[in-house]
Design a protein around this motif. Sequence first.
Motif, PDB file in Angstrom:
ATOM      1  N   GLN A   1      35.851 -21.377 -53.418  1.00 38.88           N
ATOM      2  CA  GLN A   1      35.634 -21.587 -54.838  1.00 38.88           C
ATOM      3  C   GLN A   1      34.222 -22.100 -55.038  1.00 38.88           C
ATOM      4  OE1 GLN A   1      38.277 -25.485 -55.016  1.00 38.88           O
ATOM      5  NE2 GLN A   1      37.225 -25.261 -56.961  1.00 38.88           N
ATOM      6  N   THR A   2      33.744 -22.046 -56.278  1.00 41.84           N
ATOM      7  CA  THR A   2      32.413 -22.543 -56.602  1.00 41.84           C
ATOM      8  C   THR A   2      32.429 -24.064 -56.661  1.00 41.84           C
ATOM      9  OG1 THR A   2      31.870 -20.552 -57.863  1.00 41.84           O
ATOM     10  CG2 THR A   2      30.574 -22.515 -58.311  1.00 41.84           C
ATOM     11  N   VAL A   3      31.568 -24.686 -55.883  1.00 41.75           N
ATOM     12  CA  VAL A   3      31.409 -26.139 -55.889  1.00 41.75           C
ATOM     13  C   VAL A   3      29.914 -26.441 -55.953  1.00 41.75           C
ATOM     14  CG1 VAL A   3      31.846 -28.307 -54.712  1.00 41.75           C
ATOM     15  CG2 VAL A   3      33.486 -26.423 -54.483  1.00 41.75           C
ATOM     16  N   VAL A   4      29.513 -27.227 -56.956  1.00 38.98           N
ATOM     17  CA  VAL A   4      28.119 -27.640 -57.097  1.00 38.98           C
ATOM     18  C   VAL A   4      28.054 -29.139 -56.863  1.00 38.98           C
ATOM     19  CG1 VAL A   4      26.122 -27.760 -58.624  1.00 38.98           C
ATOM     20  CG2 VAL A   4      27.664 -25.797 -58.743  1.00 38.98           C
ATOM     21  N   VAL A   5      27.146 -29.572 -55.984  1.00 40.27           N
ATOM     22  CA  VAL A   5      27.020 -30.987 -55.635  1.00 40.27           C
ATOM     23  C   VAL A   5      25.646 -31.488 -56.064  1.00 40.27           C
ATOM     24  CG1 VAL A   5      27.083 -32.693 -53.791  1.00 40.27           C
ATOM     25  CG2 VAL A   5      28.569 -30.679 -53.675  1.00 40.27           C
ATOM     26  N   ILE A   6      25.644 -32.608 -56.797  1.00 38.40           N
ATOM     27  CA  ILE A   6      24.402 -33.283 -57.177  1.00 38.40           C
ATOM     28  C   ILE A   6      24.279 -34.515 -56.291  1.00 38.40           C
ATOM     29  CG2 ILE A   6      23.056 -34.263 -59.054  1.00 38.40           C
ATOM     30  CD1 ILE A   6      24.997 -32.884 -60.998  1.00 38.40           C
ATOM     31  N   THR A   7      23.319 -34.516 -55.385  1.00 38.60           N
ATOM     32  CA  THR A   7      23.188 -35.596 -54.415  1.00 38.60           C
ATOM     33  C   THR A   7      22.524 -36.821 -55.041  1.00 38.60           C
ATOM     34  OG1 THR A   7      21.026 -34.841 -53.654  1.00 38.60           O
ATOM     35  CG2 THR A   7      22.965 -33.894 -52.560  1.00 38.60           C
ATOM     36  N   ARG A   8      22.654 -37.960 -54.347  1.00 40.38           N
ATOM     37  CA  ARG A   8      22.044 -39.198 -54.821  1.00 40.38           C
ATOM     38  C   ARG A   8      20.531 -39.058 -54.925  1.00 40.38           C
ATOM     39  NH1 ARG A   8      23.476 -43.144 -57.949  1.00 40.38           N
ATOM     40  NH2 ARG A   8      21.399 -42.959 -58.823  1.00 40.38           N
ATOM     41  N   GLU A   9      19.924 -38.345 -53.984  1.00 44.09           N
ATOM     42  CA  GLU A   9      18.473 -38.197 -54.029  1.00 44.09           C
ATOM     43  C   GLU A   9      18.039 -37.452 -55.288  1.00 44.09           C
ATOM     44  OE1 GLU A   9      14.699 -36.556 -51.417  1.00 44.09           O
ATOM     45  OE2 GLU A   9      16.734 -36.360 -50.633  1.00 44.09           O
ATOM     46  N   ARG A  10      18.786 -36.419 -55.646  1.00 45.31           N
ATOM     47  CA  ARG A  10      18.423 -35.686 -56.859  1.00 45.31           C
ATOM     48  C   ARG A  10      18.651 -36.536 -58.105  1.00 45.31           C
ATOM     49  NH1 ARG A  10      21.412 -30.298 -58.734  1.00 45.31           N
ATOM     50  NH2 ARG A  10      21.016 -30.640 -60.938  1.00 45.31           N
ATOM     51  N   LEU A  11      19.727 -37.307 -58.150  1.00 51.07           N
ATOM     52  CA  LEU A  11      19.950 -38.214 -59.274  1.00 51.07           C
ATOM     53  C   LEU A  11      18.781 -39.177 -59.428  1.00 51.07           C
ATOM     54  CD1 LEU A  11      23.724 -39.115 -58.721  1.00 51.07           C
ATOM     55  CD2 LEU A  11      22.803 -37.539 -60.429  1.00 51.07           C
ATOM     56  N   ASP A  12      18.309 -39.719 -58.306  1.00 51.62           N
ATOM     57  CA  ASP A  12      17.184 -40.651 -58.358  1.00 51.62           C
ATOM     58  C   ASP A  12      15.890 -39.957 -58.767  1.00 51.62           C
ATOM     59  OD1 ASP A  12      18.737 -42.807 -57.676  1.00 51.62           O
ATOM     60  OD2 ASP A  12      18.241 -42.750 -55.545  1.00 51.62           O
ATOM     61  N   ASP A  13      15.647 -38.768 -58.219  1.00 56.20           N
ATOM     62  CA  ASP A  13      14.410 -38.061 -58.560  1.00 56.20           C
ATOM     63  C   ASP A  13      14.347 -37.713 -60.048  1.00 56.20           C
ATOM     64  OD1 ASP A  13      13.544 -38.232 -55.990  1.00 56.20           O
ATOM     65  OD2 ASP A  13      13.831 -36.118 -55.487  1.00 56.20           O
ATOM     66  N   GLN A  14      15.495 -37.466 -60.660  1.00 61.18           N
ATOM     67  CA  GLN A  14      15.518 -37.142 -62.084  1.00 61.18           C
ATOM     68  C   GLN A  14      15.743 -38.370 -62.959  1.00 61.18           C
ATOM     69  OE1 GLN A  14      18.278 -33.480 -61.327  1.00 61.18           O
ATOM     70  NE2 GLN A  14      17.162 -33.037 -63.212  1.00 61.18           N
ATOM     71  N   ALA A  15      15.848 -39.552 -62.333  1.00 59.51           N
ATOM     72  CA  ALA A  15      16.016 -40.828 -63.047  1.00 59.51           C
ATOM     73  C   ALA A  15      17.218 -40.778 -63.989  1.00 59.51           C
ATOM     74  CB  ALA A  15      14.743 -41.181 -63.812  1.00 59.51           C
ATOM     75  N   LEU A  16      18.353 -40.338 -63.460  1.00 62.33           N
ATOM     76  CA  LEU A  16      19.554 -40.151 -64.269  1.00 62.33           C
ATOM     77  C   LEU A  16      20.465 -41.370 -64.163  1.00 62.33           C
ATOM     78  CD1 LEU A  16      20.277 -36.440 -63.297  1.00 62.33           C
ATOM     79  CD2 LEU A  16      19.129 -37.295 -65.344  1.00 62.33           C
ATOM     80  N   GLU A  17      20.951 -41.841 -65.323  1.00 56.22           N
ATOM     81  CA  GLU A  17      21.815 -43.019 -65.365  1.00 56.22           C
ATOM     82  C   GLU A  17      23.254 -42.694 -65.760  1.00 56.22           C
ATOM     83  OE1 GLU A  17      20.652 -45.792 -64.374  1.00 56.22           O
ATOM     84  OE2 GLU A  17      18.619 -46.212 -65.092  1.00 56.22           O
ATOM     85  N   GLN A  18      23.460 -41.601 -66.514  1.00 52.92           N
ATOM     86  CA  GLN A  18      24.770 -41.277 -67.061  1.00 52.92           C
ATOM     87  C   GLN A  18      25.221 -39.912 -66.555  1.00 52.92           C
ATOM     88  OE1 GLN A  18      26.662 -43.255 -69.384  1.00 52.92           O
ATOM     89  NE2 GLN A  18      25.185 -44.857 -68.917  1.00 52.92           N
ATOM     90  N   LEU A  19      26.551 -39.757 -66.424  1.00 52.51           N
ATOM     91  CA  LEU A  19      27.100 -38.512 -65.899  1.00 52.51           C
ATOM     92  C   LEU A  19      26.696 -37.317 -66.751  1.00 52.51           C
ATOM     93  CD1 LEU A  19      28.967 -36.978 -63.944  1.00 52.51           C
ATOM     94  CD2 LEU A  19      30.870 -37.557 -65.471  1.00 52.51           C
ATOM     95  N   GLY A  20      26.768 -37.447 -68.062  1.00 57.75           N
ATOM     96  CA  GLY A  20      26.428 -36.319 -68.932  1.00 57.75           C
ATOM     97  C   GLY A  20      25.022 -35.808 -68.709  1.00 57.75           C
ATOM     98  N   ASP A  21      24.073 -36.707 -68.473  1.00 59.07           N
ATOM     99  CA  ASP A  21      22.695 -36.281 -68.224  1.00 59.07           C
ATOM    100  C   ASP A  21      22.592 -35.473 -66.937  1.00 59.07           C
ATOM    101  OD1 ASP A  21      21.761 -37.539 -70.529  1.00 59.07           O
ATOM    102  OD2 ASP A  21      21.477 -39.442 -69.491  1.00 59.07           O
ATOM    103  N   ALA A  22      23.363 -35.853 -65.922  1.00 56.59           N
ATOM    104  CA  ALA A  22      23.338 -35.105 -64.660  1.00 56.59           C
ATOM    105  C   ALA A  22      23.924 -33.713 -64.825  1.00 56.59           C
ATOM    106  CB  ALA A  22      24.100 -35.882 -63.591  1.00 56.59           C
ATOM    107  N   LEU A  23      24.980 -33.592 -65.636  1.00 60.92           N
ATOM    108  CA  LEU A  23      25.654 -32.302 -65.787  1.00 60.92           C
ATOM    109  C   LEU A  23      24.841 -31.306 -66.614  1.00 60.92           C
ATOM    110  CD1 LEU A  23      29.332 -33.507 -66.327  1.00 60.92           C
ATOM    111  CD2 LEU A  23      28.277 -32.639 -64.231  1.00 60.92           C
TER     112      LEU A  23
END
Length: 696
Positions: A63-85
């Motif tokens: 099945q399709t699974v997309v993973v957002i790693t901690r490093e990418r969250l930090d590089d994009q300075a994301l604080e909230q789930l909606g912003d990451a999605l």
Amino acid sequence: MPDRRAKFAAYLLSGGFIALPFVAHAEEEAAAPIIVNGDRAGYDARDGSSATKTPTPLIDVPQTVVVITRERLDDQALEQLGDALRYVPGVTLGTGEGQRDQITLRGQSTTADFFVDGLRDDAQYYRPLYNIERVEVLKGANAMIFGRGGGGGVINRVTRQADPARAAAGVRGSVDSFGAWSVAADVNQPLSDIAAARIDTIYEHFANHRDVFDGRFIGVSPAVTVQPGDDTRITASYTYDDDSRVTDRGIPSFAGSPLRGYDRTFFGDEDLNHSRVKAHVARARLQHSFSASLTANLTAQYANYDKYYGNILPAAATATKVDVTGYNSTNGRENWIGQANLVWQGDTGPLRHTLLIGAEAAAQDSSSTRADVLFATAGGGTSLRTTVPLARRLALPAAMFAPISRSSTSDATVLSAYIQDQVELGEHVQLIGGLRYDRFRLTSLNRLTRFAARRTDGVWSPRIGLIVKPQANISLYASYAKSFLPQSGDQFGALDESTAALAPERFRNLEAGVKWDLTPGLSFAAAAFRLDRSNTRAADPANPGLFVLTGATRTKGIEAHLNGQITSRWQASLGYSLQDGQIRSTTTAAPAGRRLAQLPRHQFSAWTRYDLLPSLGLGAGVVHQSRQFTTISNAVALPAFTRVDAAVFWDISPKLGLQLNVENLFDSRYWPAAHTDNNIAPGEPLNARLTLRVKF
């Protein structure tokens, strides 16, 4: 009620442990490293255990699974789930009435298909990322693994764990050009050779481009790990999240599009538009390996959510005036969940098996109230609705909330059992087959009319998949899966005479795709799918807050993703989705052929980081979303948009890092999300965020 909960908890914590040799949870939980300046784990992820509850590489998950790693969250300075999605094609965001996460996955809107470490986290609130190691988006019908709902997919957040192997600490602070700021800390401390404690904390102050918006978030999440031996691991954690903010329902529409010229205008009341959520979640997990081929795990979770929100909101607009209405609501929820699984890996003749046997029990008690707003009228009376001239600052009449007009309680009890076998037929062919049975019982009471109802459903949810591997790093797969959702909706409100008699909604997902691990740090995946939904309900465009039957719907499309390290200096994450969704049966709500809501035909995202020097890097991103309808009325559409982001990273020293993120670099005007035809969120203009990271 307390007695029943206590008995249920005692069953989970005593009877569940007694059953441990027979059923337990399988996937191994590696202790998450502390990610601060200098610790670079990459954008690629290969762990597929959340999709199977077994130690399975992502390449072998059909099945399709997309993973957002901690490093990418930090590089994009994301604080909230909606912003990451926002950077995951195939996922669209709703405004969630200005007080919760709400997403659409493969044409299916949901407020409840959210999980933490594989356990349900279904209350309506905004989910933070301060204590999260990675975010997983598992698309398609997922009931075999996650239970009810999950028709279009689920979102699973994997939390950080304490690590006995090392001591580390990190602090970060950030501020943006709107005045929002945050301070966060992450400390891991070994207590002995076999034990460690960790704590993540954050304080956020909210601000944005709107005329009226503020608020704050407090999060505290301690965790403990104990490893008494090589074969046993015990983890426990507690999370306290406290969110207080202005409830902003956005702007209305006019002539089939967002109302122009009022993107900053607050269509609410500063005194009445307020949301407050307090969430307490405690979780304990015991993992044990009986042998090299037999592993087990037992998990128990308790969660308590207390929520209030009040809002004045736009209901309709002309070129010169706007209609305004509103209400407030209280919501309380208490969840008990126990999950146990056993995994055996072994051979029967020429076949290699990974066998999962599992069980889950859950009790969920909810209560809610609602009171409508009353506006003062010229004659000294009151009205549920008022009309005022359009202006940068609306001149609303005095308002207050009326006595409670709705009040209900609901108790949901779920008992589940499932079995799954992953079979390797030689080196090139794998089969996965699973079957889950859920006994779902819902009891509800309308506390005003005293109407009481009960419904019990027993539902089977199968999944089957075929994987062909022409070589070890390439998988070709096809899969079929079913999910269900009781007709009381994903939040299980009070049943009425109609919903108490309706069969659950059904989801059937067909998917075929390819996964290719191009290098040890770079992976590609593509898939085509068709998702059919029957016995369907949808939000009523004419009566916000109510639902209508829409019969049957179908969503089909293709998706592609590339994630990881292209060169030693270059990380990238790219994705594209092409989707089409329609109502397939004519009902009083909509005719056959009408497009599904919040389903743009094209979505594209790209985020990349290139390190010019070991201490200096650049980042750039783009998000594109084509035109989409706000509801199944198809009367209002959000225009297509493209947003460009950028970043600069500077490692001042091995322990000190500075980064600048710029969102909407070219100051595009856009409207990314909606809740109804007249609750539309204007996108933020150019915004810069400066972040300082320190590690000790």
